[in-house]
Design a protein around this motif. Structure first.
Motif, short mmCIF file in Angstrom:
data_model
loop_
_atom_site.label_atom_id
_atom_site.label_comp_id
_atom_site.label_asym_id
_atom_site.label_seq_id
_atom_site.Cartn_x
_atom_site.Cartn_y
_atom_site.Cartn_z
N ALA A 248 0.83 -1.21 0.00
CA ALA A 248 0.00 0.00 0.00
C ALA A 248 0.86 1.26 0.00
CB ALA A 248 -0.92 -0.01 1.21
N SER A 249 1.93 1.26 0.80
CA SER A 249 2.83 2.42 0.85
C SER A 249 3.51 2.65 -0.49
CB SER A 249 3.89 2.20 1.93
OG SER A 249 3.30 2.11 3.22
N SER A 250 3.87 1.58 -1.18
CA SER A 250 4.53 1.69 -2.47
C SER A 250 3.59 2.22 -3.54
CB SER A 250 5.09 0.33 -2.89
OG SER A 250 5.75 0.41 -4.12
N ILE A 251 2.33 1.76 -3.51
CA ILE A 251 1.36 2.19 -4.53
C ILE A 251 0.94 3.64 -4.32
CG2 ILE A 251 -0.93 1.80 -5.51
CD1 ILE A 251 -0.72 -1.12 -4.61
N PHE A 252 0.63 3.99 -3.07
CA PHE A 252 0.02 5.30 -2.81
C PHE A 252 0.99 6.32 -2.22
CE2 PHE A 252 -3.25 1.96 -2.30
CZ PHE A 252 -3.99 2.26 -3.44
N ARG A 253 2.21 5.90 -1.96
CA ARG A 253 3.29 6.77 -1.50
C ARG A 253 2.85 7.65 -0.33
NH1 ARG A 253 3.37 6.36 -7.05
NH2 ARG A 253 5.23 5.31 -7.88
N ASN A 254 2.72 8.97 -0.52
CA ASN A 254 2.42 9.88 0.59
C ASN A 254 0.93 10.10 0.83
OD1 ASN A 254 5.20 10.33 1.06
ND2 ASN A 254 5.24 11.88 -0.58
N ASN A 255 0.09 9.40 0.08
CA ASN A 255 -1.36 9.56 0.25
C ASN A 255 -1.83 8.64 1.38
OD1 ASN A 255 -4.16 9.71 0.01
ND2 ASN A 255 -4.06 9.97 -2.22
N LYS A 259 -4.03 5.03 1.33
CA LYS A 259 -3.39 3.83 1.85
C LYS A 259 -4.28 3.18 2.92
CE LYS A 259 0.51 2.39 4.73
NZ LYS A 259 1.75 2.81 5.43
N LYS A 260 -4.81 3.98 3.83
CA LYS A 260 -5.67 3.47 4.89
C LYS A 260 -6.93 2.84 4.33
CE LYS A 260 -8.22 4.95 9.02
NZ LYS A 260 -8.64 6.11 9.84
N GLU A 261 -7.53 3.51 3.34
CA GLU A 261 -8.76 2.99 2.73
C GLU A 261 -8.49 1.67 2.01
OE1 GLU A 261 -12.09 4.27 -0.64
OE2 GLU A 261 -10.67 5.79 0.13
N TYR A 262 -7.34 1.57 1.35
CA TYR A 262 -6.95 0.36 0.63
C TYR A 262 -6.82 -0.83 1.59
CZ TYR A 262 -3.85 -2.81 -2.02
OH TYR A 262 -3.26 -3.89 -2.63
#
Length: 336
Positions: A248-255, A259-262
């Motif tokens: 999740a951190s890799s896909i959404f980076r600083n969002n 990331k939490k929703e994913y």
């Protein structure tokens, strides 16, 4: 397979045919034969490497299967397997949807641990030749064989592997109709255990949910889907497992919100494990390439490591709304 990695210590076969009133139970163990040992070894190794294998634990309460495993004794192997076979036969006779089978029980040593293996070889239809003599003339014919068993290259549909030290269970099982409801009878009615999702099921949830999540939030961004697969591949490379939070951190980076929703969406879809291992076969099938299909019928299989590498592949958004794909550093092209 390394020498001595797998050693079959005991083996016996019982016949559970629902056309009969009682099971046909062996009174002695199966004779030691190299061909049959090899047959069983291949099935054991195939099962151990099957991504559909589901981990499980016995439930609390009275449990005859668990009792037999706890008091495991090579001297009582025959009587124990006869009792377990009668339990299974009663289920097969009570619920016609459960297929008849030959049951192979085995005690085997694998990587230094003792296991009880229960292999339910469901009957399959095959055809064999038959030779008769009619009026002193030879008549060759083809007849249907109703009770054929899966060969060494075919998958066993249902089996149970129980670690006799830890009582950890791994099983392959199928749902059958029990009083109008499809259930896993092996875990619920025979073993009385609770099973978790298999590696294959976890990966299916991960890939399906990720694709849907990205379609809903990034309007089907094909590059984002490739990035997601690349993130999984990198997690497997560095940690030898899929770490959902790292992905999740890799896909959404600083969002942080995305990331939490994913992660919450994954949990709602049934992927409760924050990290999990997958075997090499599943990795090859799911996380080595990303298939891109254009509306013009062109299909491209892109190695995951090439995504975000503009020296290898570049997606160009044209002013007319179309997309161009530029492939680079191609040494030669082959027809397949």
């Amino acid at each position: 397979m390394e020498e001595k990695q797998l050693e079959i210590q005991k083996m016996i076969v019982h016949i559970l045919d629902n056309n009969l009133e009682i099971p046909v139970l062996s009174e002695v163990e199966h004779p030691v034969e190299d061909d049959i040992n090899e047959f069983l070894e291949k099935h054991i190794i195939r099962v151990l490497n099957d991504g559909s294998l589901r981990p499980a634990r016995f439930n609390e309460g009275d449990n005859r299967v668990k009792d037999i495993c706890v008091s495991y004794n090579l001297n009582t192997f025959i009587d124990d397997t006869k009792e377990l076979s009668e339990m299974l036969f009663n289920l097969i006779k009570s619920y016609p949807d459960i297929p008849p089978a030959d049951i192979v029980f085995s005690i085997f040593l694998y990587e230094g641990r003792n296991y009880l293996g229960i292999f339910k070889l469901n009957y399959r239809t095959s055809y064999i030749h038959n030779v008769d003599q009619v009026d002193e003339k030879v008549v060759n014919s083809i007849i249907k064989q109703r009770t054929s068993l899966p060969n060494e290259n075919q998958k066993v549909d249902e089996c149970v592997l129980i670690d006799l030290t830890t009582l950890d269970i791994n099983l392959l099982e199928k749902e059958y109709d029990i009083n109008g409801e499809k259930i896993y009878y092996l875990s619920r009615l025979f073993l009385k255990c609770s099973s978790k999702r298999s590696e294959k099921e976890k990966v299916k949830i991960l890939t399906k949910t990720t694709k849907k999540f990205l379609e809903n939030n990034y309007e089907g961004d094909y590059e984002k889907v490739g990035e997601a697969k690349k993130a999984v591949a990198e997690s497997l490379k560095t940690k030898e497992e899929i770490d959902v939070e790292e992905v999740a951190s890799s896909i959404f980076r600083n969002n942080v919100e995305m990331k939490k929703e994913y992660i919450e969406t994954m949990e709602k879809e049934g992927l409760e494990d924050k990290s999990f291992k997958v075997n090499e076969k599943i990795q090859r099938r799911n996380f080595r390439k990303q298939k891109i299909v254009t509306d013009t019928g062109i299909e491209i299989n892109v190695p995951i490591e090439f995504f975000n590498d503009k020296d290898r592949i570049e997606f160009i958004n044209n002013v007319d709304g179309t997309v161009s794909i530029l492939l680079k550093q191609i040494g030669n092209i082959k027809n397949k």
